[in-house]
Write an enzyme that holds these catalytic residues in place. Sequence first.
Site, PDB file in Angstrom:
ATOM      1  N   ASP A  84       0.853  -1.187   0.000  1.00  0.00           N
ATOM      2  CA  ASP A  84       0.000   0.000   0.000  1.00  0.00           C
ATOM      3  C   ASP A  84       0.892   1.241   0.000  1.00  0.00           C
ATOM      4  O   ASP A  84       2.064   1.190   0.404  1.00  0.00           O
ATOM      5  CB  ASP A  84      -0.941   0.005   1.207  1.00  0.00           C
ATOM      6  CG  ASP A  84      -0.212   0.093   2.541  1.00  0.00           C
ATOM      7  OD1 ASP A  84       0.795  -0.643   2.721  1.00  0.00           O
ATOM      8  OD2 ASP A  84      -0.636   0.879   3.402  1.00  0.00           O
ATOM      9  N   GLU A 145       0.071  -0.891   6.020  1.00  0.00           N
ATOM     10  CA  GLU A 145       1.206  -0.437   6.824  1.00  0.00           C
ATOM     11  C   GLU A 145       1.238   1.075   6.951  1.00  0.00           C
ATOM     12  O   GLU A 145       1.608   1.623   8.001  1.00  0.00           O
ATOM     13  CB  GLU A 145       2.512  -0.943   6.202  1.00  0.00           C
ATOM     14  CG  GLU A 145       3.739  -0.785   7.093  1.00  0.00           C
ATOM     15  CD  GLU A 145       4.410   0.575   6.997  1.00  0.00           C
ATOM     16  OE1 GLU A 145       5.216   0.898   7.890  1.00  0.00           O
ATOM     17  OE2 GLU A 145       4.128   1.338   6.038  1.00  0.00           O
TER      18      GLU A 145
END
Length: 377
Positions: A84, A145
């Site tokens: 991400d 994250e």
Amino acid sequence: MEKNWTSYFQQQLPEIIEELRTYVEMETPTHNKQAVDRLGSLIAERFRQLGCRVESLPQEQYGNQLRMEYGDGNEQILILGHFDTVKEIGTLAVEPCREENGRLYGPGTYDMKAGIVFSYFALRAMMEHNLSPKNKLVFFWNTDEEIGSVSSEMLIREEAKRSKYALVLEPAAGDGSLKTSRKGGGDFILKVTGRAAHAGNDHAKGINAIAELAHHVLAIQSFTNYEAGTTLSVGTITGGSASNVVPDFAMTEIDVRIQSREERERITRLMSQLTPVHPEAKLSVEGGITKPPMERTAGTEQLFLHAQEQARLEGFELTEQGVGGTSDGNFAADAGTPTLDGLGPVGDGAHASHEHIVIDAIPGRIAVMLRMFLTLS
């Protein structure tokens, strides 16, 4: 292992760059599950083709987490990364993936799609040369994250507890150093409730929430201890409604970074012990230190020295340093697993418009990664 893997991956550089470009041009902002899962499906297929046992762990709000196994053995080594990014869909229109002056630019190149791509080519080389790791390799590719691993923290902790070592493929420090420690951190929110009054007619009847907050801003800033690696930064202040009204509410957000568990406990205690200066004011403290520090332990030192030895076999030196930012390595280390971070690309500009990796450094980074996969026991 006499082979010079840097030269080997140098020959594959065009293919490595093209693979990374594919990842980067699939934009994956954390909050866009559909976009993240689209790249996740591609990554799963790539690693499945190498013989990995791939498991997709469904998530309702964020992208599905990916867990992959390669090789066999009674013990496992955990390899951590995420795909991400902080950049929204459409960023590529103004920050295109491109090569300039020996650098590959683009959102997610440095932080940290390159690390995942590097591991793919390391595994592919192992498969093509019929090389097996001494322990089972478990890859955990995270999808949230960048917002604190809210749906993946416990999964990572559980996986780390089952692992002998954890290798984090986040980017290297700016000079190419591996990361042997990271600060922990979090955010506190301090809210003050006072009493509103007309600033001209009834000044004495009011309880000025901003004035109350000011006392605590100075106190909180004083909790900083540079020698211990602890910093507190009052980052925002809001409050009041008009200049002629004694404000009945004010609040501040405080960024906290700590380097040890002892400091985590000290700051948490001090924040919880804040008491009003004005006897009728009320305080409310929210938030906390959500990421523990990744401390440099004897196990971390052992991992670094091993990586340094593998780099020397490839003809270059590796250095180490501690950094202020956090990663999923913080969770792995807090679970008691020796953890080494920063094994990904050399570059700069995480979260910035000039995000890039250094192309010439790619072969050596993959070579060390490959050697670590094969030699850790």
